[in-house]
Design a protein around this motif. Sequence first.
Motif, PDB file in Angstrom:
ATOM      1  N   ASP A   1      -1.344   6.969   0.787  1.00 13.25           N
ATOM      2  CA  ASP A   1       0.074   7.222   1.044  1.00 13.25           C
ATOM      3  C   ASP A   1       0.329   7.283   2.533  1.00 13.25           C
ATOM      4  O   ASP A   1       1.311   6.769   3.052  1.00 13.25           O
ATOM      5  CB  ASP A   1       0.504   8.539   0.400  1.00 13.25           C
ATOM      6  CG  ASP A   1       0.447   8.470  -1.101  1.00 13.25           C
ATOM      7  OD1 ASP A   1       0.714   7.379  -1.636  1.00 13.25           O
ATOM      8  OD2 ASP A   1       0.125   9.487  -1.722  1.00 13.25           O
ATOM      9  N   THR A   2      -0.577   7.982   3.220  1.00 14.68           N
ATOM     10  CA  THR A   2      -0.418   8.110   4.651  1.00 14.68           C
ATOM     11  C   THR A   2      -0.497   6.736   5.302  1.00 14.68           C
ATOM     12  O   THR A   2       0.280   6.407   6.187  1.00 14.68           O
ATOM     13  CB  THR A   2      -1.533   9.014   5.227  1.00 14.68           C
ATOM     14  OG1 THR A   2      -1.607  10.163   4.424  1.00 14.68           O
ATOM     15  CG2 THR A   2      -1.250   9.372   6.642  1.00 14.68           C
ATOM     16  N   THR A   3      -1.429   5.935   4.800  1.00 13.61           N
ATOM     17  CA  THR A   3      -1.562   4.585   5.341  1.00 13.61           C
ATOM     18  C   THR A   3      -0.278   3.795   5.127  1.00 13.61           C
ATOM     19  O   THR A   3       0.195   3.106   6.005  1.00 13.61           O
ATOM     20  CB  THR A   3      -2.722   3.858   4.651  1.00 13.61           C
ATOM     21  OG1 THR A   3      -3.869   4.679   4.763  1.00 13.61           O
ATOM     22  CG2 THR A   3      -2.962   2.510   5.290  1.00 13.61           C
ATOM     23  N   GLY A   4       0.294   3.986   3.944  1.00 12.16           N
ATOM     24  CA  GLY A   4       1.510   3.248   3.630  1.00 12.16           C
ATOM     25  C   GLY A   4       2.664   3.618   4.514  1.00 12.16           C
ATOM     26  O   GLY A   4       3.614   2.864   4.656  1.00 12.16           O
ATOM     27  N   ALA A   5       2.602   4.778   5.110  1.00  5.91           N
ATOM     28  CA  ALA A   5       3.708   5.212   5.945  1.00  5.91           C
ATOM     29  C   ALA A   5       3.645   4.622   7.339  1.00  5.91           C
ATOM     30  O   ALA A   5       4.590   4.701   8.085  1.00  5.91           O
ATOM     31  CB  ALA A   5       3.711   6.731   6.051  1.00  5.91           C
ATOM     32  N   GLN A   6       2.496   4.043   7.695  1.00  4.41           N
ATOM     33  CA  GLN A   6       2.376   3.522   9.048  1.00  4.41           C
ATOM     34  C   GLN A   6       3.117   2.202   9.193  1.00  4.41           C
ATOM     35  O   GLN A   6       3.132   1.390   8.284  1.00  4.41           O
ATOM     36  CB  GLN A   6       0.886   3.308   9.388  1.00  4.41           C
ATOM     37  CG  GLN A   6       0.065   4.571   9.323  1.00  4.41           C
ATOM     38  CD  GLN A   6       0.643   5.692  10.158  1.00  4.41           C
ATOM     39  OE1 GLN A   6       0.991   5.477  11.309  1.00  4.41           O
ATOM     40  NE2 GLN A   6       0.779   6.865   9.604  1.00  4.41           N
TER      41      GLN A   6
ATOM     42  N   PRO B   1      -8.153   7.431  -9.936  1.00  2.00           N
ATOM     43  CA  PRO B   1      -7.522   6.210  -9.436  1.00  2.00           C
ATOM     44  C   PRO B   1      -6.644   6.510  -8.227  1.00  2.00           C
ATOM     45  O   PRO B   1      -5.872   7.475  -8.224  1.00  2.00           O
ATOM     46  CB  PRO B   1      -6.666   5.756 -10.623  1.00  2.00           C
ATOM     47  CG  PRO B   1      -6.439   6.978 -11.426  1.00  2.00           C
ATOM     48  CD  PRO B   1      -7.623   7.868 -11.222  1.00  2.00           C
ATOM     49  N   ILE B   2      -6.823   5.726  -7.171  1.00  3.36           N
ATOM     50  CA  ILE B   2      -6.002   5.900  -5.973  1.00  3.36           C
ATOM     51  C   ILE B   2      -4.762   5.029  -6.121  1.00  3.36           C
ATOM     52  O   ILE B   2      -4.876   3.807  -6.237  1.00  3.36           O
ATOM     53  CB  ILE B   2      -6.771   5.491  -4.706  1.00  3.36           C
ATOM     54  CG1 ILE B   2      -8.059   6.295  -4.586  1.00  3.36           C
ATOM     55  CG2 ILE B   2      -5.904   5.670  -3.476  1.00  3.36           C
ATOM     56  CD1 ILE B   2      -7.853   7.772  -4.404  1.00  3.36           C
ATOM     57  N   PRO B   3      -3.575   5.620  -6.164  1.00  5.81           N
ATOM     58  CA  PRO B   3      -2.378   4.811  -6.346  1.00  5.81           C
ATOM     59  C   PRO B   3      -2.097   3.940  -5.124  1.00  5.81           C
ATOM     60  O   PRO B   3      -2.440   4.312  -4.003  1.00  5.81           O
ATOM     61  CB  PRO B   3      -1.268   5.852  -6.532  1.00  5.81           C
ATOM     62  CG  PRO B   3      -1.794   7.089  -5.909  1.00  5.81           C
ATOM     63  CD  PRO B   3      -3.272   7.050  -6.033  1.00  5.81           C
ATOM     64  N   ALA B   4      -1.502   2.794  -5.389  1.00  2.00           N
ATOM     65  CA  ALA B   4      -1.175   1.877  -4.298  1.00  2.00           C
ATOM     66  C   ALA B   4      -0.115   2.500  -3.407  1.00  2.00           C
ATOM     67  O   ALA B   4       0.751   3.234  -3.892  1.00  2.00           O
ATOM     68  CB  ALA B   4      -0.665   0.569  -4.884  1.00  2.00           C
ATOM     69  N   PRO B   5      -0.207   2.237  -2.099  1.00  2.00           N
ATOM     70  CA  PRO B   5       0.800   2.808  -1.207  1.00  2.00           C
ATOM     71  C   PRO B   5       2.164   2.179  -1.441  1.00  2.00           C
ATOM     72  O   PRO B   5       2.267   1.048  -1.907  1.00  2.00           O
ATOM     73  CB  PRO B   5       0.276   2.463   0.181  1.00  2.00           C
ATOM     74  CG  PRO B   5      -0.560   1.250  -0.030  1.00  2.00           C
ATOM     75  CD  PRO B   5      -1.180   1.404  -1.381  1.00  2.00           C
ATOM     76  N   ILE B   6       3.197   2.934  -1.097  1.00  2.00           N
ATOM     77  CA  ILE B   6       4.556   2.411  -1.212  1.00  2.00           C
ATOM     78  C   ILE B   6       4.863   1.640   0.064  1.00  2.00           C
ATOM     79  O   ILE B   6       4.666   2.157   1.161  1.00  2.00           O
ATOM     80  CB  ILE B   6       5.553   3.567  -1.403  1.00  2.00           C
ATOM     81  CG1 ILE B   6       5.276   4.246  -2.734  1.00  2.00           C
ATOM     82  CG2 ILE B   6       6.980   3.075  -1.328  1.00  2.00           C
ATOM     83  CD1 ILE B   6       6.034   5.523  -2.931  1.00  2.00           C
ATOM     84  N   THR B   7       5.296   0.415  -0.102  1.00  2.00           N
ATOM     85  CA  THR B   7       5.575  -0.405   1.074  1.00  2.00           C
ATOM     86  C   THR B   7       7.046  -0.315   1.441  1.00  2.00           C
ATOM     87  O   THR B   7       7.914  -0.174   0.574  1.00  2.00           O
ATOM     88  CB  THR B   7       5.221  -1.874   0.803  1.00  2.00           C
ATOM     89  OG1 THR B   7       5.944  -2.297  -0.344  1.00  2.00           O
ATOM     90  CG2 THR B   7       3.729  -2.034   0.558  1.00  2.00           C
TER      91      THR B   7
END
Lengths: 241, 267
Positions: free
Chosen positions: B261-266, B33-39
């Motif tokens: 996670d990386t996506t969430g950091a953008q 499971p891919i965890p949801a990114p942190i917003t």
Amino acid sequence: MIQRHQRIVFWCLIACILGMGALLAWERHRGRERIEALAADQAPLDSPTAMAETVTLELANDSDGTISPASRQIALPEEANARARALIDHLIAEYALPGSPHALPPGSAVAEVFLLPLPLVGYTTDSTAKVTKDGGFLPTAPVASNDPDPLQPKQPGGELAVIDLHSTFVNQHPSGVEVESLTLRSILGTLHANLPQIEQVRFLVDGQARETLAGHADLLRTYPAVNTTSGGNSENVGQSN
Amino acid sequence: MTGMGRAQTAPPRTAASQQDAVPSRPALQSSLPIPAPITINRKLIVLDPAHGGVDSGSQISDTTVEKDVTLALAYRLRSLLTARGFTVVMTRDADVPSEPDAAGTALTLDDRAGMANHAHAAACLVLHATGSGTGVHLYRSELEASSGVPTVVPWLTAQAAWIPQSQSLEKQVAMAFSRSGISLVTSNASVRPIDSLTCPALVVELAPSGDDADSINNTDYQQRVALAIAGAMLFWQDEVRPPARLSASIGATAGRSTQSDTTGAQP
């Protein structure tokens, strides 16, 4: 010829003077008793019999928020609990001196220090065991296996120090994040420098858990006893209870 | 402790926190499971003026108590941050902090942390004041940094995953104070509720500007401090990065950043 009412006033005044003198002597006697009682309370349970030795006190400075080591010659008791208590009392006494860079109220700060071996485990009576014939106590068994996250020592022989502070000291402690944190860091650093077997420290106030020292610094968590000097090898542990 | 054992798992509930939030990517078809990114809302700052109500905080002088100073500084900061395009959430904007949906119910420290965590802010600033020392005292949590956000976040050590970001924020704010010529002391401290915050978090303690304790009420001094913090936030909004979220299956092998996670950091 001295009139009668003047004689009465004279003798009344003499009686008042004598009465006030007696009252003054009585109050002075009570004051001396109070001071002696306070001095007796401050004496460590195990009075020092050894020669003075060099100890390191980690002293705080409010002006720049630093902790710096200072050597003192102090006679300390041999027993570890009394030794820890005497160290902290000497540390707080330094802060009570006039002109201290981290001014704290005078008086005894610590009621008692308890040193507990780590890992911290509880014991319970073994209900399956039979009562001894002579009516003695039931044998006990450790219950560490029931605790998923007991406090663990870093080195064999590591100990947890539980410091029971006097509420009179805590209630008079200056309030503020910096001043409260410096007091705790100063105590932790002093214990680490002189009693390296102490690895973790918890605080109580009059035997009870208390949220903060004076409204800011957390007293509910377990603190690591580490080098807290400014620029020292400060280690952070996120252990909270 | 009221918040013992609580986990910060609820989704954001404030409308403001949805602004600029990075949308979650669709779940990938995978065995893991891919965890949801942190917003993170880069334009949102949480201010927590400490104390309030019956809790006056420290007695700074004969006429000044801490709760009034922290609220005054928070008002100044809110004005300056709003003028710079930020949305500001304050845990109290009057003497008594109270639940918005329960009239008269005072907020606990854990309630304040919960309010801050739901905002998903770029920075959480806990404001304190003291009569000892001079200038500004800046603190971050004493917790040891963890490698990422676990699936279930322990309430009492929730800040651990955000420690690297809090360190970066501390540097940014410290540079701003240095540029403003305000004397500064930086350190770590264990002051509730900072250990329970899931955002880059600092304790900002305002001390008098000089020997006179009442100088802490000087409006020019408070304005200089607020300007320095507001300026630092402008730089910080471009630097803030959410920590990696640890996959449940990876567990403690941590430290790995997933693609999401990386996506969430953008931004």
